[in-house]
Scaffold this active site. Structure first.
Site, PDB file in Angstrom:
ATOM      1  N   GLU A  29       0.839  -1.195   0.000  1.00  0.00           N
ATOM      2  CA  GLU A  29       0.000   0.000   0.000  1.00  0.00           C
ATOM      3  C   GLU A  29       0.876   1.248   0.000  1.00  0.00           C
ATOM      4  O   GLU A  29       1.792   1.364   0.821  1.00  0.00           O
ATOM      5  CB  GLU A  29      -0.920  -0.021   1.228  1.00  0.00           C
ATOM      6  CG  GLU A  29      -1.873  -1.203   1.237  1.00  0.00           C
ATOM      7  CD  GLU A  29      -2.280  -1.630   2.632  1.00  0.00           C
ATOM      8  OE1 GLU A  29      -1.879  -0.952   3.601  1.00  0.00           O
ATOM      9  OE2 GLU A  29      -2.967  -2.655   2.763  1.00  0.00           O
ATOM     10  N   LEU A  56      -6.245  -1.949  -0.280  1.00  0.00           N
ATOM     11  CA  LEU A  56      -6.069  -2.041   1.166  1.00  0.00           C
ATOM     12  C   LEU A  56      -6.499  -3.432   1.648  1.00  0.00           C
ATOM     13  O   LEU A  56      -7.538  -3.611   2.269  1.00  0.00           O
ATOM     14  CB  LEU A  56      -6.893  -0.954   1.864  1.00  0.00           C
ATOM     15  CG  LEU A  56      -6.709  -0.797   3.368  1.00  0.00           C
ATOM     16  CD1 LEU A  56      -5.299  -0.359   3.684  1.00  0.00           C
ATOM     17  CD2 LEU A  56      -7.711   0.206   3.921  1.00  0.00           C
ATOM     18  N   SER A  57      -5.655  -4.418   1.328  1.00  0.00           N
ATOM     19  CA  SER A  57      -5.918  -5.787   1.768  1.00  0.00           C
ATOM     20  C   SER A  57      -4.597  -6.535   1.836  1.00  0.00           C
ATOM     21  O   SER A  57      -4.080  -7.010   0.823  1.00  0.00           O
ATOM     22  CB  SER A  57      -6.880  -6.511   0.820  1.00  0.00           C
ATOM     23  OG  SER A  57      -7.020  -7.873   1.215  1.00  0.00           O
ATOM     24  N   GLU A  58      -4.059  -6.616   3.039  1.00  0.00           N
ATOM     25  CA  GLU A  58      -2.768  -7.295   3.213  1.00  0.00           C
ATOM     26  C   GLU A  58      -2.847  -8.771   2.831  1.00  0.00           C
ATOM     27  O   GLU A  58      -1.903  -9.322   2.256  1.00  0.00           O
ATOM     28  CB  GLU A  58      -2.293  -7.155   4.669  1.00  0.00           C
ATOM     29  CG  GLU A  58      -1.832  -5.770   5.047  1.00  0.00           C
ATOM     30  CD  GLU A  58      -2.973  -4.787   5.219  1.00  0.00           C
ATOM     31  OE1 GLU A  58      -2.742  -3.565   5.069  1.00  0.00           O
ATOM     32  OE2 GLU A  58      -4.113  -5.245   5.508  1.00  0.00           O
ATOM     33  N   GLN A  80       3.213  -1.840   6.512  1.00  0.00           N
ATOM     34  CA  GLN A  80       3.574  -0.610   7.197  1.00  0.00           C
ATOM     35  C   GLN A  80       3.418  -0.685   8.708  1.00  0.00           C
ATOM     36  O   GLN A  80       3.978   0.149   9.423  1.00  0.00           O
ATOM     37  CB  GLN A  80       2.739   0.543   6.643  1.00  0.00           C
ATOM     38  CG  GLN A  80       3.025   0.837   5.179  1.00  0.00           C
ATOM     39  CD  GLN A  80       2.167   1.955   4.630  1.00  0.00           C
ATOM     40  OE1 GLN A  80       1.298   2.490   5.329  1.00  0.00           O
ATOM     41  NE2 GLN A  80       2.396   2.317   3.380  1.00  0.00           N
ATOM     42  N   HIS A 128      -0.393  -0.876  16.918  1.00  0.00           N
ATOM     43  CA  HIS A 128       0.619  -0.450  15.953  1.00  0.00           C
ATOM     44  C   HIS A 128       2.042  -0.598  16.492  1.00  0.00           C
ATOM     45  O   HIS A 128       2.985  -0.151  15.835  1.00  0.00           O
ATOM     46  CB  HIS A 128       0.410   1.016  15.571  1.00  0.00           C
ATOM     47  CG  HIS A 128      -0.895   1.290  14.901  1.00  0.00           C
ATOM     48  ND1 HIS A 128      -2.079   1.308  15.580  1.00  0.00           N
ATOM     49  CD2 HIS A 128      -1.203   1.557  13.608  1.00  0.00           C
ATOM     50  CE1 HIS A 128      -3.073   1.576  14.745  1.00  0.00           C
ATOM     51  NE2 HIS A 128      -2.565   1.732  13.541  1.00  0.00           N
TER      52      HIS A 128
END
Length: 320
Positions: A29, A56-58, A80, A128
């Site tokens: 992304e 947006l799809s890992e 990320q 995160h």
């Protein structure tokens, strides 16, 4: 001589790999914009067909990367945020990692996964700020955590060239590190540790950005304790012969590891050491507490991470 930052070293390694081998490609992304720094400027150099901005799809682009690797390419995936690895763990641990083993080497998955900013960042909170490298070492995926720009370049170069999946964690706290480089950057072998500072009294094994804290502690204790600092660089396969040689010199061990205490990398190093090398004192580990989830509040975030004062106390305790 040139001053190279950690992020620039990753960027240069990826650019050199793309230039040297047309099989190398990138998925992720915002990789076209290079928001994380590692892919900055590469899409304009190599085109959107090789540096591919994904939805947006890992799970989707990890699957694309695995398929591309099975088809003979050498994809690099950028994630990320470290906790995104939990979304794709099944694909990496149960699929990519096992294809070669279950096909007798007929299939290869030359896939590199890079997390350019693992661990805590100021105010990024619980979802995160993880350091899940022990999970990948546990299942047997090659796992690397560079501490310096030259190792970031060298380990990423070797990871891309490797025929098996490799996960590279670039700690957020190391991204600002700069290094004077006096020779051309080159590959660093996977599975090779490095003595960052020789010493006689105690071996400190430090992971990633914590290598710099270990070197600080060694300087702080100079004249009191002669500290040897060992940087594993690769967590799996771990360079145990290098650790054993160090421990035969010092007889004492402290491990500094920015991951949760239970079942963490530090625990494995301690267990392996006491199984094989007679020690002069019980070893110590400095880690995050059990079950840590870093909060948003910065003071609380810092309080839950392994710190320099804890490291000094641990070194002094094994000397006592």
């Amino acid at each position: 001589m040139s001053l190279v930052s950690y992020t620039k070293a990753l960027n240069r390694a990826l650019g050199d790999a793309l230039a040297a081998d047309e099989a190398v490609c990138v998925f992720g992304e915002d990789v076209g914009a290079g928001l994380a720094g590692m892919t900055l400027g590469l899409q304009s150099r190599f085109g959107a067909q090789r540096v591919v901005d994904t939805p947006l799809s890992e799970q989707a682009f990890t699957s694309v990367g695995i398929g591309a690797a099975l088809a003979g390419r050498r994809p690099v995936i950028e994630l990320q945020i470290p906790s995104l690895l939990y979304l794709v763990f099944e694909q990496l641990a149960n699929q990519a990692h096992k294809f070669s083993l279950m096909t007798g080497g007929q299939a290869r998955v030359s896939l590199t996964v890079v997390v350019p900013g693992s661990g805590s960042r100021a105010g990024w909170a619980g979802q995160h700020s993880d350091q899940p490298y022990s999970l990948f070492a546990h299942v047997g995926i090659k796992t690397v955590v560079p501490a310096t720009p030259s190792d970031a370049y060298g380990l990423l170069t070797s990871a891309i060239a490797d025929d098996d999946p490799v996960v590279l964690f670039a700690p957020a706290a190391a991204l600002g590190v700069r290094e004077d480089v006096t020779a051309p950057l080159g590959p660093v072998p996977l599975g090779s540790a490095r003595i960052r500072r020789p010493g006689r009294d105690v071996t400190v094994v430090a992971v990633g950005h914590l290598v710099h804290d270990a070197l600080w502690a060694a300087q702080e204790l100079a004249g009191e304790v002669d500290v040897e600092v060992l940087d594993p660089r690769t967590l799996y396969p771990f360079d145990f012969p290098a650790l054993a040689r160090s421990l035969r010199r010092t007889g004492r061990l402290v491990v500094l590891d920015d991951a949760n205490r239970s079942c963490g990398f530090a625990a494995e190093v301690l267990a392996s050491a006491v199984e094989a090398v007679p020690l002069l004192a019980p070893p110590r580990r400095v880690t995050r507490p059990d079950g840590t989830v870093l909060p948003f509040a910065l003071d609380l975030d810092r309080a839950l991470q392994p710190g320099r004062d804890q490291l000094l106390d641990a070194i002094r305790s094994v000397m006592a």
